[in-house]
Design an enzyme around this catalytic site. Structure first.
Site, short mmCIF file in Angstrom:
data_model
loop_
_atom_site.label_atom_id
_atom_site.label_comp_id
_atom_site.label_asym_id
_atom_site.label_seq_id
_atom_site.Cartn_x
_atom_site.Cartn_y
_atom_site.Cartn_z
N ASN A 101 -12.37 -6.84 14.98
CA ASN A 101 -11.92 -6.30 16.26
C ASN A 101 -11.71 -7.45 17.23
OD1 ASN A 101 -13.51 -4.04 18.70
ND2 ASN A 101 -11.38 -4.58 18.46
N TYR A 159 -6.71 -1.93 31.04
CA TYR A 159 -8.05 -1.85 30.47
C TYR A 159 -9.07 -2.52 31.37
CZ TYR A 159 -11.95 -3.25 27.44
OH TYR A 159 -13.20 -3.46 26.91
N GLU A 181 -15.98 2.33 30.08
CA GLU A 181 -14.90 1.50 29.53
C GLU A 181 -13.64 2.34 29.63
OE1 GLU A 181 -14.21 -1.28 25.62
OE2 GLU A 181 -14.85 0.78 25.29
N TYR A 205 -9.29 2.95 29.70
CA TYR A 205 -7.98 2.55 29.18
C TYR A 205 -6.90 3.45 29.76
CZ TYR A 205 -10.30 0.32 25.05
OH TYR A 205 -11.06 -0.44 24.20
N GLU A 265 -5.17 -5.02 21.76
CA GLU A 265 -6.38 -4.85 20.97
C GLU A 265 -6.03 -4.43 19.55
OE1 GLU A 265 -10.52 -2.32 21.31
OE2 GLU A 265 -8.65 -1.32 21.83
#
Length: 254
Positions: free
Chosen positions: A100, A134, A143, A145, A236
């Site tokens: 990741n 983000y 978190e 997005y 990402e």
């Protein structure tokens, strides 16, 4: 979206288990609506000879008035090359990647009032992961997005909260609780995200009015906390043996 066991990616600086090489190389980069020659700052992150990274790697800085960052999870293998181009431009390509990573360009602190212009000139991602606005909040930990497009594996999981319109596009809203580490290393945080109903086309000037998403989430009972954490136009990916190529330019939209 990152996997359940991923760790902090935006502000936590840790030792590198790889060699980071910063060089200058000529390239043609997109800035706003025009292409121009630029000498981008290139950050190449290579795996060690045994193919095992012993620490998370994180790099960040400022470039042409923008904040940028590149994060790679512990244990990732493969090659990731990130480059800062002219103005708000950046590009990243990766090959044979397992794990990741996130990277992108934006601002050193977030704000509910940001209006971001962008042009995604190239997008290819054979794995999971997303492209869009983000960031994180504290108190409470979120978190967040605003997903404009995504890779071959859909990021849409959790609880579906409905659909709304913003900047001429429809967005589905999702949330889920994550048991991994939050931005400060503590346990647990919530993800909240808006995802376009249809993926954004490449090569077009687009706008994200973040206030529309912030206010929609708040109306659903999910109010972000303090936004004094970097916010970026993120690229990402996650998965096994993934490949991809992304080129994007952002600017402050009036």
């Amino acid at each position: 979206m990152k996997k359940q066991n991923s760790l902090t990616r935006v502000t936590r600086k840790v030792a590198f288990g790889v060699t980071a090489i910063i060089v200058l190389a000529g390239s043609t980069m997109l800035t706003s609506c025009k292409k121009e020659k630029a000498k981008p700052e290139v950050v190449a992150v290579e795996p060690p000879s045994k193919g095992k990274i012993t620490e998370e790697s994180y790099q960040s800085g400022t470039h042409n008035g923008f904040f940028w960052s590149l994060w790679k999870i512990d244990g990732a293998t493969g090659t990731v090359n990130y480059a800062n181009g002219a103005g708000g431009n950046y590009s990243v390509n990766w090959n044979g990647f397992n794990g990741n990573f996130t990277c992108g360009k934006g601002y050193s602190v977030g704000s509910p009032s940001y209006k971001i212009g962008y042009n995604l000139s190239t997008y290819s991602n054979s794995g999971g992961g997303t492209f869009g606005w983000y960031g994180w909040s504290r108190g409470p930990y979120y978190e967040y997005y605003v997903n404009e497009t995504w890779g071959a594996v859909s990021p849409h999981t959790g609880t579906y909260l409905g659909t709304f319109e913003s900047d001429g596009a429809g967005y589905n809203v999702w949330t889920r609780w994550m048991t991994g580490k939050n931005i400060d290393g503590g346990d647990g945080f919530r993800q909240i995200y808006s995802s376009r109903v249809t993926k954004v086309p490449t090569g077009q000037n687009r706008v994200i009015t973040f206030a529309n998403h912030y206010n929609k989430w708040q109306s659903l009972g999910y109010t972000l906390g303090q936004l004094n954490i970097p916010a970026i136009m993120v690229a990402e990916t996650w998965g096994s043996n993934t490949n991809g190529n992304i080129n994007c330019t952002i600017w402050a939209q009036p």
